[in-house]
Design an enzyme around this catalytic site. Structure first.
Site, PDB file in Angstrom:
ATOM      1  N   THR A   1      34.795 -34.687 -32.516  1.00 40.43           N
ATOM      2  CA  THR A   1      33.749 -33.677 -32.058  1.00 40.43           C
ATOM      3  C   THR A   1      32.524 -34.538 -31.469  1.00 40.43           C
ATOM      4  O   THR A   1      32.375 -35.743 -31.838  1.00 40.43           O
ATOM      5  CB  THR A   1      33.372 -33.151 -33.337  1.00 40.43           C
ATOM      6  OG1 THR A   1      32.068 -32.319 -33.003  1.00 40.43           O
ATOM      7  CG2 THR A   1      33.106 -33.964 -34.563  1.00 40.43           C
TER       8      THR A   1
ATOM      9  N   TYR B   1      29.319 -32.728 -41.843  1.00 38.48           N
ATOM     10  CA  TYR B   1      30.446 -32.389 -41.221  1.00 38.48           C
ATOM     11  C   TYR B   1      30.592 -33.398 -40.227  1.00 38.48           C
ATOM     12  O   TYR B   1      31.957 -33.926 -40.019  1.00 38.48           O
ATOM     13  CB  TYR B   1      30.391 -31.255 -40.432  1.00 38.48           C
ATOM     14  CG  TYR B   1      31.347 -30.900 -39.186  1.00 38.48           C
ATOM     15  CD1 TYR B   1      32.751 -30.704 -39.335  1.00 38.48           C
ATOM     16  CD2 TYR B   1      30.784 -31.075 -37.872  1.00 38.48           C
ATOM     17  CE1 TYR B   1      33.418 -30.535 -38.292  1.00 38.48           C
ATOM     18  CE2 TYR B   1      31.810 -30.861 -36.975  1.00 38.48           C
ATOM     19  CZ  TYR B   1      32.968 -30.722 -36.993  1.00 38.48           C
ATOM     20  OH  TYR B   1      33.947 -30.380 -36.082  1.00 38.48           O
TER      21      TYR B   1
END
Length: 316
Positions: free
Chosen positions: A126, A149
């Site tokens: 990501t 995250y």
């Protein structure tokens, strides 16, 4: 070719499985445990086109407990998309599932690959690994995630690299930049804003709305993912998968208004901890190595997502 897709009932995973099955030489195994922020009913809907396919096998299991030796039998390629996503919910007491599913499950899968002759292991990472950066970011930009995250996904990248270095696992890392389109998760900004607008509720804007993102339409993203197939020279590489257009949140709201033909009421709330002000992908490497060419304009992509969500929430 036998291909395993983890997170197959998810937003990107379900689209990826459908694209892979367009090639009659592919047999696809999809695994998903229906966890994370997307409701069970929506994940089941994501699988609607896949379940009747004879060359698709679906397994509802958790990678933390699944018999991976059996799962990987005869598998040529793995697309590992399964993860707990999202910045907002990764803080505090919610962190444990992130660590378990984004790190431990990946480590189990990489370990299992040591006993199987896998051609390619694609890890979905990501843009969150970059953190707060100005201007375009290339794959060589320093990595400073702002959220738990992002830390779990960066740890996942590091795990992939050590398994390649020590055991020759043929990893490829793809860093996705804000993917959107039909089936997007309900916790993601476009889905949330469009749903609020369809239900004639105020649109919740976190921060001042000036924050911008590099938006990647789902079909462009999937083309980037599948372009990895049959390219052994990509082993060990990390590649950005960005979009055709970037915009601020307020610009997105303006486009939603234009497409729907109706003005929105805005409700401004506190900025989300761990979210960068801007993201912008340098996709030169993807263009060179994958012949990647994202072509979907933000307006066209939003139009498709609005149509999908209008149908999904009709009557609510």
């Amino acid at each position: 070719m036998k291909i395993l897709v983890t997170g197959a009932a998810g937003f990107i995973g379900s689209h990826l499985c459908e694209e892979l099955l367009k090639d009659k030489k592919h047999n696809v195994i999809g695994i998903d445990d229906f966890i994370g922020p997307t409701p069970f009913s929506l994940k089941l809907k994501n699988l609607k086109n896949l379940l009747p396919e004879k060359r698709f096998t679906f397994i509802k299991e958790n990678l933390l407990t699944a018999d991976l030796a059996s799962l990987l039998e005869g598998v040529d390629v793995i697309f590992h998309l399964a993860a707990i996503p999202g910045v907002r919910s990764s803080w505090g007491n919610h962190f444990h599932p992130y660590a378990a599913h984004n790190i431990q499950a990946l480590q189990r899968l990489l370990e299992a690959c040591r006993e199987h002759s896998i051609q390619t292991f694609v890890f979905a990472s990501t843009s969150s690994v970059y953190g707060e950066k100005q201007g375009k970011v290339s794959e060589n930009t320093s990595l400073s995630p702002l959220s738990p995250y992002g830390v779990t996904k960066l740890t996942g990248e590091k795990l992939c690299h050590v398994y390649k270095q020590s055991f020759g696992i043929p990893i490829v890392i793809l860093r996705f930049f804000t993917v959107y389109g039909p089936r997007q998760r309900p916790d993601m900004a476009f889905h949330r804003l469009i749903k609020q607008h369809l239900q004639q509720k105020p649109l919740t804007i976190f921060g001042d709305g000036q924050q911008s993102r590099d938006f990647t339409y789902i079909s462009d993203c999937v083309k980037g993912i599948t372009a990895v197939l049959g390219k052994p020279h990509l082993i060990g590489e990390t590649v950005n998968i960005g979009g055709a257009e970037r915009a601020s949140v307020l610009k997105v709201v303006s486009l939603i208004e234009d497409i729907s033909g109706r003005k929105a009421t805005l409700h401004f709330s506190d900025k989300i901890a761990g979210e960068p002000s801007n993201t912008w992908a340098d996709i030169s490497k993807a263009k060179q190595l994958l012949h990647y060419d994202p072509a979907t304009s933000l307006k066209d992509g939003l139009t498709n997502e609005i149509a999908y969500l209008s149908s999904l929430y009709q009557g609510e």
